[in-house]
Design an enzyme around this catalytic site. Structure first.
Site, PDB file in Angstrom:
ATOM      1  N   ASP A  88      95.224   9.624 -56.597  1.00 30.59           N
ATOM      2  CA  ASP A  88      95.234  11.044 -56.924  1.00 30.59           C
ATOM      3  C   ASP A  88      93.885  11.683 -56.601  1.00 30.59           C
ATOM      4  O   ASP A  88      93.710  12.890 -56.746  1.00 30.59           O
ATOM      5  CB  ASP A  88      95.637  11.286 -58.374  1.00 30.59           C
ATOM      6  CG  ASP A  88      94.767  10.563 -59.388  1.00 30.59           C
ATOM      7  OD1 ASP A  88      93.740   9.979 -58.993  1.00 30.59           O
ATOM      8  OD2 ASP A  88      95.119  10.566 -60.579  1.00 30.59           O
ATOM      9  N   ASP A 127      99.230   6.202 -56.919  1.00 31.60           N
ATOM     10  CA  ASP A 127      98.922   6.636 -58.281  1.00 31.60           C
ATOM     11  C   ASP A 127     100.104   7.393 -58.889  1.00 31.60           C
ATOM     12  O   ASP A 127     100.778   8.163 -58.189  1.00 31.60           O
ATOM     13  CB  ASP A 127      97.709   7.575 -58.280  1.00 31.60           C
ATOM     14  CG  ASP A 127      96.400   6.842 -58.487  1.00 31.60           C
ATOM     15  OD1 ASP A 127      96.411   5.716 -59.020  1.00 31.60           O
ATOM     16  OD2 ASP A 127      95.354   7.401 -58.116  1.00 31.60           O
ATOM     17  N   LYS A 157      99.992   2.738 -59.672  1.00 27.59           N
ATOM     18  CA  LYS A 157      98.809   2.594 -60.522  1.00 27.59           C
ATOM     19  C   LYS A 157      98.841   3.663 -61.600  1.00 27.59           C
ATOM     20  O   LYS A 157      99.181   4.820 -61.324  1.00 27.59           O
ATOM     21  CB  LYS A 157      97.517   2.695 -59.716  1.00 27.59           C
ATOM     22  CG  LYS A 157      96.249   2.549 -60.559  1.00 27.59           C
ATOM     23  CD  LYS A 157      95.001   2.410 -59.699  1.00 27.59           C
ATOM     24  CE  LYS A 157      94.574   3.686 -59.041  1.00 27.59           C
ATOM     25  NZ  LYS A 157      94.125   4.730 -60.027  1.00 27.59           N
ATOM     26  N   GLU A 225      86.402   1.288 -63.091  1.00 30.79           N
ATOM     27  CA  GLU A 225      85.608   2.338 -62.480  1.00 30.79           C
ATOM     28  C   GLU A 225      84.448   2.744 -63.374  1.00 30.79           C
ATOM     29  O   GLU A 225      84.630   3.017 -64.564  1.00 30.79           O
ATOM     30  CB  GLU A 225      86.464   3.573 -62.174  1.00 30.79           C
ATOM     31  CG  GLU A 225      85.673   4.689 -61.513  1.00 30.79           C
ATOM     32  CD  GLU A 225      86.529   5.818 -60.994  1.00 30.79           C
ATOM     33  OE1 GLU A 225      85.957   6.783 -60.447  1.00 30.79           O
ATOM     34  OE2 GLU A 225      87.769   5.750 -61.120  1.00 30.79           O
TER      35      GLU A 225
END
Length: 308
Positions: A88, A127, A157, A225
């Site tokens: 995204d 995503d 995801k 992340e």
């Protein structure tokens, strides 16, 4: 390393992440000799979750890049990148949004299908955008099924560990491979902001719980992340499924970059954990200027470009 040690080390902002280095010629040659390798292997069929699991067992590190169109995806596929993420992040670097939040299922479905059409070997992961799974497992299944059936992706995801546990469990039980995303979760930018996640004992323990929850729910991989490197290493050691780092240091099983950052297309300030391997923004700009100058000066088109 203990969580307290991870916390202490994380007080230094330099520990927020590190850039990855290109494979050395020796490592590249070694990878190309192993037909089972994700990167450098000789297989021609689509990469599967079973091959990803086997890479973890072998201790193989592998790359992942984002892609949003067929042409770029075909380049990365030909380069041997084994996993492509239709993230995204398209909102920021492809569609002109300020964040990932506005990305819709229609946009995700169209771009994911394009990436699938442009590839033959890479596993394509899409995503689930913001608002497409937060209502609960049934909504998640409906939208994930659309991406599998209409776009042809091999996995989806979604963000969150414990909070997305019911969604992950139902998707996996329904035969849809799930990649989880922890740490900085861009869909939560309005509450988390853009900052390192997992600093301090409580936050570190929660991230570990989230990672184990994702694994126990059946996720085949976890993206970490903007997480302190020491904590990411501890999570990697504690899981039997691979971790994919982005701003999470060198000890995760894989590394991912947003491709526009990687090739220098992104304008302005870019995250410190990225590494620029080319400067396509300058290359494209130079080409556009050369074309414009030839047109304005009457040098293009010439006879060889003209039909009679």
């Amino acid at each position: 390393m203990t969580l307290q040690a991870a916390q202490n080390s994380a007080q230094n902002p330099d520990s927020a992440g590190s850039t990855s280095s290109p494979l050395s010629p020796a490592a590249d040659t070694a990878a190309s000799r192993d037909p089972k390798s994700l990167y450098g292997g000789t297989g021609t069929r689509r990469i599967t979750v079973h091959q990803i699991a086997a890479a973890k067992e072998r201790g193989e590190k592998w790359p992942m890049l984002t892609a949003y169109d067929a042409m770029t995806a075909s380049v990365f596929d030909e380069a041997g990148v084994p996993v492509l993420l239709v993230g995204d992040s398209m909102g920021n670097c492809h569609l002109g949004y300020e964040t990932t939040v506005p990305v819709t299922m229609d946009e995700m479905a169209v771009l994911s299908a394009a990436v699938v059409r442009g590839t033959t070997r890479a596993m394509v992961v899409a995503d689930l955008p913001f608002g497409s799974y937060q209502e609960g497992p049934v909504q998640a299944l409906r939208n994930a099924t659309r991406l599998i059936k209409e776009s042809g992706v091999g996995a989806v995801k979604l963000e969150g560990g414990e909070r997305s546990l019911p969604q992950t469990e139902l998707l996996v039980a329904s035969g849809i491979p799930v990649m989880s995303h922890l740490g900085l979760t861009p869909q939560s930018v309005n509450t988390l902001g853009y900052r390192v996640q997992g600093r301090g004992d409580e936050a570190a323990h929660q991230l570990l719980r989230d990672a184990k929850a994702a694994e126990n729910a059946g996720a085949f991989a976890v993206v970490l992340e903007l997480v302190p490197a020491e904590l990411a290493a501890e999570v990697t050691r504690s899981l039997s499924i691979p971790t994919i780092g982005i701003g999470a240091g060198p000890d995760t099983d894989a590394q991912v970059l947003v491709y526009t950052d990687m090739v220098g297309l992104t304008g302005g300030k870019v995250p410190r954990f990225t590494k620029q391997y080319a400067n396509l923004r300058q290359t494209l700009g130079d080409a556009a200027k050369a074309f414009a100058e030839e047109v304005s000066g009457g040098a293009f088109p010439r006879e060889e470009h003209t039909f009679h």
